[in-house]
Design a protein around this motif. Structure first.
Motif, short mmCIF file in Angstrom:
data_model
loop_
_atom_site.label_atom_id
_atom_site.label_comp_id
_atom_site.label_asym_id
_atom_site.label_seq_id
_atom_site.Cartn_x
_atom_site.Cartn_y
_atom_site.Cartn_z
N TYR A 142 0.85 -1.19 0.00
CA TYR A 142 0.00 0.00 0.00
C TYR A 142 0.89 1.24 0.00
O TYR A 142 1.89 1.31 0.72
N SER A 144 0.74 5.62 -0.03
CA SER A 144 -0.07 6.82 0.17
C SER A 144 0.80 8.06 -0.01
O SER A 144 1.76 8.26 0.76
N THR A 248 -3.54 4.96 -2.36
CA THR A 248 -4.70 5.59 -1.75
C THR A 248 -4.35 6.96 -1.21
O THR A 248 -3.19 7.22 -0.87
N THR A 252 -8.12 8.56 3.30
CA THR A 252 -8.99 7.44 2.93
C THR A 252 -8.76 6.27 3.87
O THR A 252 -7.61 5.94 4.20
N LEU A 254 -9.09 2.24 4.38
CA LEU A 254 -9.15 1.02 3.57
C LEU A 254 -9.47 -0.19 4.43
O LEU A 254 -9.03 -0.30 5.58
N TYR A 285 -8.89 5.54 -4.50
CA TYR A 285 -8.35 4.22 -4.16
C TYR A 285 -8.21 3.44 -5.46
O TYR A 285 -9.18 3.22 -6.18
N PHE A 375 -13.64 0.95 1.11
CA PHE A 375 -12.95 2.16 1.53
C PHE A 375 -13.96 3.27 1.78
O PHE A 375 -15.12 3.21 1.35
N HIS A 377 -13.81 7.72 1.71
CA HIS A 377 -12.96 8.86 1.38
C HIS A 377 -13.36 10.06 2.23
O HIS A 377 -14.48 10.15 2.71
#
Length: 431
Positions: A142, A144, A248, A252, A254, A285, A375, A377
């Motif tokens: 992941y 970000s 993402t 956000t 997840l 996402y 997810f 947002h």
């Protein structure tokens, strides 16, 4: 279809769309009724939202080519006086809203003849050697984009990222970053703020801070640099760590357990782009298979050479990345039902929604609702904490939550469908 998500109306949050005049007759004349005790309205309940589903990337077709005016015949013979010929020759792309690097006279001809064609997707791919060791097909990482100092990194680590902390990385491009590097001790990927050099050793002028005009351009450049650098370091850093790359926003939340379960039945060695579709392909996402990430440097460099500089960093970064991949025939594989509407497994908050409303909604979610939520947002830290707490509670009580695996029914054709759906169960078990 240009659109703005989340207009506030009647104490509810719904989608408002600004639709081209040619589509106005297809929209309902009345607004959906507001329900008592309703905190928000899901986008699926808005008929105008369904008009935004993007069709597959069109292949060249002479059917929509208009008849050119006689005065243009001599000049336009270079492209056989057809809109499709003009798109194929100069890469003018109606779907991407790009004139590429075409001369002015071709643009004038395009506009006068009301062309709406696009060149065929690029099928060429570079020949890449396979790394000696590859991550297992269910390894998910992941990423970000964020910056230190505002507390968001810590919130992500303590909430949805707690169970995947080793595979949670943060993308940065700080003014002090004079070069690009990966810091595996702190799980950070830094890309050079200025003087970014691509995989060919070329200084990319389009990314220089002085050349970035508009408030979105610096973020677009940052994300382009990030994915290009990910491809450049794939063999040495990421090959044995990640099969799937999920990007993402830092606001956000997840559901990583559900994402992991759904990806287990998909093949990371096929070019796959999945996640929330936002008009042109990607959104808050989104994720890519390693087959996509390995080629990102090639995708970006080729389209950067084909497109005018003002187009390349001239829009929202989500949309620009989606358009870039479309040029190579890679469209987002959305979680959709057979009737084409989005699966209700996400929640998009309006930034101004009151915090007590968000917390009330999070606290009322049932086990199936929270377990099958991919997810949310615009989730501020208290909401992230509430959602993570609610998910842990229900997983402990139920031992696992079964969710319909809507990724099976996307209507994909040919080898891609076989590669992704083969062995994919009808349900994902979260927990």
């Amino acid at each position: 279809v240009a659109f703005t998500l989340f207009g506030r109306q009647n104490r509810s949050i719904r989608v408002t769309a600004h639709v081209h005049p040619s589509l106005e007759h297809r929209l309902p004349t009345s607004q959906p009724p507001s329900a008592a005790n309703l905190i928000l309205v899901h986008p699926n309940n808005d008929p105008s939202y369904r008009l935004m589903a993007s069709p597959p990337v069109p292949r060249p077709s002479p059917a929509a080519t208009p008849r050119p005016t006689p005065a243009d015949d001599d000049m336009c013979m270079r492209w056989n006086c057809t809109c499709q010929g003009l798109s194929d020759l100069y890469k003018i792309n109606h779907r991407l809203k790009s004139f590429a690097r075409s001369p002015k006279e071709t643009r004038d001809w395009w506009i006068e003849n009301k062309c709406r064609t696009s060149p065929a997707p690029i099928d060429d791919r570079p020949s890449l050697s396979k790394p000696r060791k590859m991550a297992p097909s269910n390894a998910v990482c992941y990423f970000s984009p964020t910056r230190p100092g505002d507390g968001r990194m810590e919130v992500m680590k303590m909430t949805w990222g707690e169970s995947v902390r080793k595979n949670l990385f943060f993308a940065m491009s700080l003014e002090t970053d004079n070069t690009s590097y990966v810091d595996l001790d702190s799980n950070e990927v830094h890309v050079a703020y200025r003087d970014f050099v691509d995989s060919t050793g070329t200084l990319v002028e389009e990314y220089q801070p002085d050349n970035l005009k508009g408030w979105q351009a610096p973020l677009v450049a940052k994300i382009m640099k990030f994915w290009e650098y990910m491809a450049m370091t794939f063999d040495d850093v990421w090959a044995e760590r990640c099969a799937w790359f999920v990007k993402t926003d830092d606001d956000t939340w997840l559901n990583t357990k559900l994402i992991q379960q759904r990806l287990e039945c998909m093949d990371p060695d096929v070019e796959v782009n999945f996640g929330y579709s936002c008009g042109f392909g990607v959104g808050v996402y989104t994720g890519y298979s390693r087959a996509v990430v390995r080629n990102f440097a090639y995708y970006i460099q080729r389209l950067r050479n084909e497109s005018e500089p003002s187009w390349f960093v001239g829009d929202i970064e989500d949309r620009r990345i989606g358009q870039l991949l479309m040029r190579f025939g890679i469209t987002i594989q959305r979680a959709v039902r057979r009737n084409g509407t989005h699966s209700p497994d996400y929640m998009l908050w309006h930034p101004d929604t009151a915090m007590d409303q968000r917390l009330q909604w999070a606290g009322q979610l049932t086990s199936t609702q929270i377990g099958c939520l991919s997810f949310t947002h615009h989730s501020r830290p208290p909401v992230m904490e509430a959602l993570s707490k609610q998910l842990k509670k229900h997983l402990k009580e139920t031992g696992g939550i079964a969710c319909p695996n809507s990724w099976r029914d996307q209507g994909m054709d040919g080898p891609l469908r076989e590669a992704i759906v083969k062995g994919c169960p009808k349900e994902s078990r979260n927990g």
